[in-house]
Scaffold this active site. Structure first.
Site, PDB file in Angstrom:
ATOM      1  N   GLU A 103       0.839  -1.388  -0.031  1.00  0.00           N
ATOM      2  CA  GLU A 103      -0.073  -0.132  -0.025  1.00  0.00           C
ATOM      3  C   GLU A 103       0.892   1.406  -0.125  1.00  0.00           C
ATOM      4  O   GLU A 103       0.743   2.061  -0.866  1.00  0.00           O
ATOM      5  CB  GLU A 103      -0.823  -0.019   1.205  1.00  0.00           C
ATOM      6  N   ASP A 128       0.327  -9.514   3.611  1.00  0.00           N
ATOM      7  CA  ASP A 128      -1.159  -9.165   4.499  1.00  0.00           C
ATOM      8  C   ASP A 128      -2.552  -9.469   3.556  1.00  0.00           C
ATOM      9  O   ASP A 128      -3.258  -9.490   3.904  1.00  0.00           O
ATOM     10  CB  ASP A 128      -1.190  -7.989   5.248  1.00  0.00           C
ATOM     11  N   GLU A 222      -1.887  -9.295  15.202  1.00  0.00           N
ATOM     12  CA  GLU A 222      -1.152  -8.193  15.755  1.00  0.00           C
ATOM     13  C   GLU A 222      -1.952  -6.923  16.062  1.00  0.00           C
ATOM     14  O   GLU A 222      -1.996  -6.289  17.047  1.00  0.00           O
ATOM     15  CB  GLU A 222       0.234  -7.796  15.227  1.00  0.00           C
ATOM     16  N   GLN A 274       7.258 -15.186   9.436  1.00  0.00           N
ATOM     17  CA  GLN A 274       6.238 -15.190   8.317  1.00  0.00           C
ATOM     18  C   GLN A 274       6.826 -14.610   7.216  1.00  0.00           C
ATOM     19  O   GLN A 274       6.169 -14.880   6.075  1.00  0.00           O
ATOM     20  CB  GLN A 274       5.178 -14.568   8.598  1.00  0.00           C
TER      21      GLN A 274
END
Length: 342
Positions: A103, A128, A222, A274
């Site tokens: 983004e 994400d 998170e 991750q």
């Protein structure tokens, strides 16, 4: 034509696969030259470059991270940022830029193209999976695979000691990693940023699981927040895009569960695990296809566009559309998982 390439934001598996495809097709089909800019938008800001040719990308398909380096530099927060970028592009005779990022990185590319006439093409990257204009971003599948494998392993140790294990995964504003890995790993509770959670309800699910003689696994993103609280921060510092550092909600929840249920609870924060390591086959496939279509967009001079996955097709969408809003988990999709809670 000389094309500049940069990778910005957080690293993730598949970045090198994109560059490999861009360079291979660009050199072999279109006879383009390529120049790599180091560390995201810092590279064109400071004129920090490296050679990017076929030997440079050879053998990088399974390699994690990015051979160009990355950063969260925001040129619009730097003094004379746009002017410096234009000067360095001219100095290095770069005709166009391929920006690979999420983004923030692509938001900069959209503004540079729309407001300042810099020729940019975007490639969507984020673990994400929160860019609204594409069905999937590369890096996401690898992150979910890593998280799922961790949950699988934690089930055995949780049951051995009959304790609660809280698994904190990444996801600032979107709970895609938590939802996918939680479902795939058989979690008994999945908590995401899109839906505020009740600690009392979570504790009820935990106690229900113990009554069935099983140890519960709680997966929490998170950025998840309790109904009567705020986002848990690692500290108050912010990056150049205004983001605070998250971490700690898993530990906070574990303490709440222990105090309310009397059951022993432990937290595992997966963090940058991750992001690291070799990409999954799906992410290699997707990143490669994105790279092939990105260089085609350059050839077509289709500036201000981002390549995106729609079904099984790669299409082009305006960068402004791709970065205008985040793709988040809908209440209906989250409700599907609710049947497994408790």
């Amino acid at each position: 034509m000389r094309v500049g390439v940069l990778t910005g934001g957080g690293d993730c598996p598949g970045l090198n696969a994109v560059m490999r495809a861009v360079v291979r097709k660009g050199v072999q089909r279109y006879d383009y030259d390529f120049l790599g800019f180091r560390d995201g938008w810092r590279g064109p800001l400071e004129g920090d470059t490296t050679q990017l040719d076929i030997p440079a990308v050879r053998g990088t398909l399974p390699r994690g991270g990015t051979i160009l380096g990355s950063s969260r530099t925001n040129p619009f927060k730097e003094e004379n940022g746009v002017r410096r970028i234009k000067e360095n592009l001219a100095k290095h005779e770069v005709d166009a830029l391929i920006a690979i990022g999420g983004e923030d990185t692509l938001g900069v590319a959209a503004r540079l193209t729309g407001e300042h006439g810099i020729k940019c093409v975007g490639v969507p990257k984020t673990i994400d999976n929160d860019l609204s204009a594409t069905d999937y971003t590369f890096g996401f599948d690898t992150a979910v695979t890593v998280a799922t494998e961790a949950i699988d392993r934690l089930h055995t140790t949780a049951e051995s000691h009959m304790r609660v294990l809280v698994v904190e995964v990444m996801g600032r504003h979107a709970g895609w990693i938590a939802l996918h890995s939680g479902l795939a790993g058989g979690a008994n509770c999945i908590l995401i940023p899109e839906q505020r959670f009740s600690v009392a309800e979570v504790c009820g699910w935990v106690e229900s699981r113990f009554k069935a003689s099983y140890a519960p696994i709680v997966v929490i993103a998170e950025g998840a927040m309790p109904k009567d609280g705020d986002m848990v921060l690692k500290d108050e510092s912010r990056d150049s895009f205004g983001h605070v550092r998250l971490s700690g909600v898993g530990e906070w929840l574990a303490k709440q569960i222990e105090s309310r249920t009397g059951k022993e609870a432990r937290t595992t924060v997966l963090g940058h695990i991750q992001r690291g390591g070799t990409p999954t086959p799906f992410d290699r496939w997707l990143a490669t296809r994105f790279g092939l279509h990105a260089i085609d967009a350059v050839r077509d001079e289709d500036w201000g566009k981002m390549v995106a996955l729609r079904g099984t097709d790669i299409v082009r969408v305006p960068l402004e559309e791709a970065t205008s809003k985040l793709k988040t988990v809908s209440p209906e999709l989250y409700e599907e998982a609710n049947v497994f809670f408790g």
